[in-house]
Design a protein around this motif. Structure first.
Motif, mmCIF file in Angstrom:
data_model
loop_
_atom_site.group_PDB
_atom_site.id
_atom_site.type_symbol
_atom_site.label_atom_id
_atom_site.label_comp_id
_atom_site.label_asym_id
_atom_site.label_seq_id
_atom_site.Cartn_x
_atom_site.Cartn_y
_atom_site.Cartn_z
ATOM 1 N N PRO A 123 0.790 -1.151 0.018
ATOM 2 C CA PRO A 123 0.056 -0.091 -0.028
ATOM 3 C C PRO A 123 0.909 1.199 0.180
ATOM 4 O O PRO A 123 1.610 1.721 1.141
ATOM 5 N N ASP A 124 0.884 2.082 -1.006
ATOM 6 C CA ASP A 124 1.484 3.149 -1.097
ATOM 7 C C ASP A 124 0.901 3.963 -2.241
ATOM 8 O O ASP A 124 0.866 4.009 -3.522
ATOM 9 N N GLY A 125 0.244 5.082 -1.638
ATOM 10 C CA GLY A 125 -0.812 6.052 -2.521
ATOM 11 C C GLY A 125 0.278 7.041 -3.614
ATOM 12 O O GLY A 125 -0.302 7.526 -4.614
ATOM 13 N N ARG A 126 1.543 7.056 -3.102
ATOM 14 C CA ARG A 126 2.511 8.089 -4.096
ATOM 15 C C ARG A 126 2.577 7.312 -5.423
ATOM 16 O O ARG A 126 2.451 8.333 -6.242
ATOM 17 N N VAL A 127 2.936 6.105 -5.756
ATOM 18 C CA VAL A 127 2.820 5.486 -7.053
ATOM 19 C C VAL A 127 1.841 5.794 -7.887
ATOM 20 O O VAL A 127 1.849 6.056 -9.080
ATOM 21 N N HIS A 128 0.679 5.765 -7.094
ATOM 22 C CA HIS A 128 -0.571 5.969 -8.131
ATOM 23 C C HIS A 128 -0.788 7.564 -8.355
ATOM 24 O O HIS A 128 -1.093 7.517 -9.225
ATOM 25 N N ARG A 129 -0.515 8.350 -7.441
ATOM 26 C CA ARG A 129 -0.499 9.695 -7.733
ATOM 27 C C ARG A 129 0.346 10.084 -8.804
ATOM 28 O O ARG A 129 0.094 10.963 -9.785
ATOM 29 N N LYS A 171 6.497 3.440 -11.048
ATOM 30 C CA LYS A 171 7.096 2.189 -10.275
ATOM 31 C C LYS A 171 7.484 2.738 -9.232
ATOM 32 O O LYS A 171 8.437 3.544 -8.974
ATOM 33 N N ALA A 172 7.395 1.971 -7.989
ATOM 34 C CA ALA A 172 8.076 1.756 -6.907
ATOM 35 C C ALA A 172 9.073 0.791 -6.497
ATOM 36 O O ALA A 172 8.740 -0.185 -7.031
ATOM 37 N N TRP A 173 10.296 1.243 -6.128
ATOM 38 C CA TRP A 173 11.208 0.165 -6.038
ATOM 39 C C TRP A 173 11.758 0.008 -4.638
ATOM 40 O O TRP A 173 11.892 1.001 -3.874
ATOM 41 N N VAL A 174 11.908 -1.171 -4.079
ATOM 42 C CA VAL A 174 12.502 -1.394 -2.545
ATOM 43 C C VAL A 174 14.049 -1.396 -2.486
ATOM 44 O O VAL A 174 14.629 -2.127 -3.318
#
Length: 352
Positions: free
Chosen positions: A47-53, A280-283
């Motif tokens: 869950p991370d709203g930042r990538v959708h924004r 995209k979000a990267w860990v």
């Protein structure tokens, strides 16, 4: 890199119900030991709203959040380290995970949670003791003429002594030494542990009970959930879920709590990339150098790293585009020594 969490616990404590809620899957839930035989694996968007924004701002064709993998490992029983209840097989499944989430049934008033936690901890200790003792016996003779092996033997002996005392190595003052010297054994007692207390729905707001339960946990983060409520939440739409959480006074759902705890324990963070094709979000680990972060995308980007254009997520949202962020002086060009921060939005420059 991704976050991997193994759900462990005694039979019938609500593991599979919680797994179903976390992964929105439908695995067998039954009130008898070993309803789960083979481990169930679920890979869930973090869950991370930042990538959708970001995707909305860049009108990206695809949104790719970071993921967390959950493994529902069959209920352990006393004697698992000796093979009881197929215990050795289950213990090996735990070794493959990054974080152990021990689910503790606290929904019945007569449950001795401290004893239940103790059973699981003892089995992990005994399993690791067997691994290290075998290595210790193997090295005793050759170590007499080898300084490096002799140093390993000293470390093994110290760890065995702590396990003899029933201590999880993750709670030892020598934890860092053990993590470095004994890493190849993938020890269960060195893995960070989160304790998830599965409460009855009526107790979800009982602060006094939560404080009492937390005292039973031998260190580690404690989370308090109702697996049944989490399962209900998981079946709702995004809008309905937000209303449900507000109604019960929850700030975050169970998956958000557990993912946040796992990230914190393992020292992880995310950075973001965005363009018309993909957001995209990267860990990556905290304090990760920029070239290594580039390598999370592709090895060539790390090898040929030149620089990174970096803007904070908040500044990019306020600016509305890369060009506006650059025009406003909000975009920085960073070199090889730059340590990435959570929420950095990045464009890497490289040449191979």
């Amino acid at each position: 890199m991704s976050l991997s969490i193994g759900l462990v616990g005694l039979p019938n404590v609500g593991k599979s119900t919680l797994f179903n809620a976390l992964t929105r899957q439908n695995v067998l839930v039954a009130d008898y030991p070993f309803a789960t035989i083979e481990p169930n694996l679920g890979i869930v968007p973090l869950p991370d709203g930042r990538v959708h924004r970001l995707a909305a701002v860049f009108e990206a064709d695809k949104t790719v959040p970071a993921t967390v993998s959950f493994t529902d490992i069959a209920g352990l029983v006393e004697g698992a380290s000796r093979g009881e209840g197929l215990g050795n097989k289950f213990l090996e499944n735990i070794r493959r995970t990054g974080v152990i989430a021990q689910v503790v049934g606290a929904f019945r008033p007569d449950t001795d949670v401290k004893a239940d936690i103790g059973i699981i901890s003892t089995e992990l200790v005994l399993a690791d003791w067997q691994v290290l003792d075998g290595q210790f016996q193997k090295l005793r003779k050759p170590a007499k003429g080898d300084k490096q092996l002799a140093e390993q033997l000293v470390c093994l002996e110290a760890a065995l002594g702590e396990l003899d005392d029933g201590r999880l190595l993750s709670h030892s003052p020598r934890r860092e030494e053990y993590s470095e010297q004994l890493a190849r054994f993938n020890l269960l007692t060195l893995k960070p542990t989160v304790y998830i207390f599965n409460l009855a729905e009526k107790d979800i707001g009982n602060s006094e009970l939560k404080a009492e339960l937390a005292e039973a946990a031998p260190g580690g983060d404690c989370l308090f959930v109702s697996a049944k409520l989490e399962l209900e939440i998981s079946q709702l739409s995004t809008e309905e879920r937000a209303g449900f959480l507000r109604e019960y006074g929850f700030k975050r759902s169970g998956i958000e709590q557990l993912a946040a705890a796992g990230f914190d324990i393992l020292g992880l963070q995310t950075f973001l990339t965005a363009g018309p094709k993909e957001a995209k979000a990267w860990v990556i680990p905290k304090n990760c150098p920029a070239p290594r972060a580039a390598g999370a995308i592709h090895g060539d980007m790390e090898r040929g790293f030149i620089a990174a254009d970096v803007v904070t997520f908040e500044d990019l949202m306020e600016s509305g585009s890369w060009s506006a962020a650059r025009a406003g002086g909000l975009c920085r060009t960073e070199g090889k020594q730059y340590l990435m921060k959570d929420g950095d939005v990045v464009e890497f420059k490289f040449n191979v």
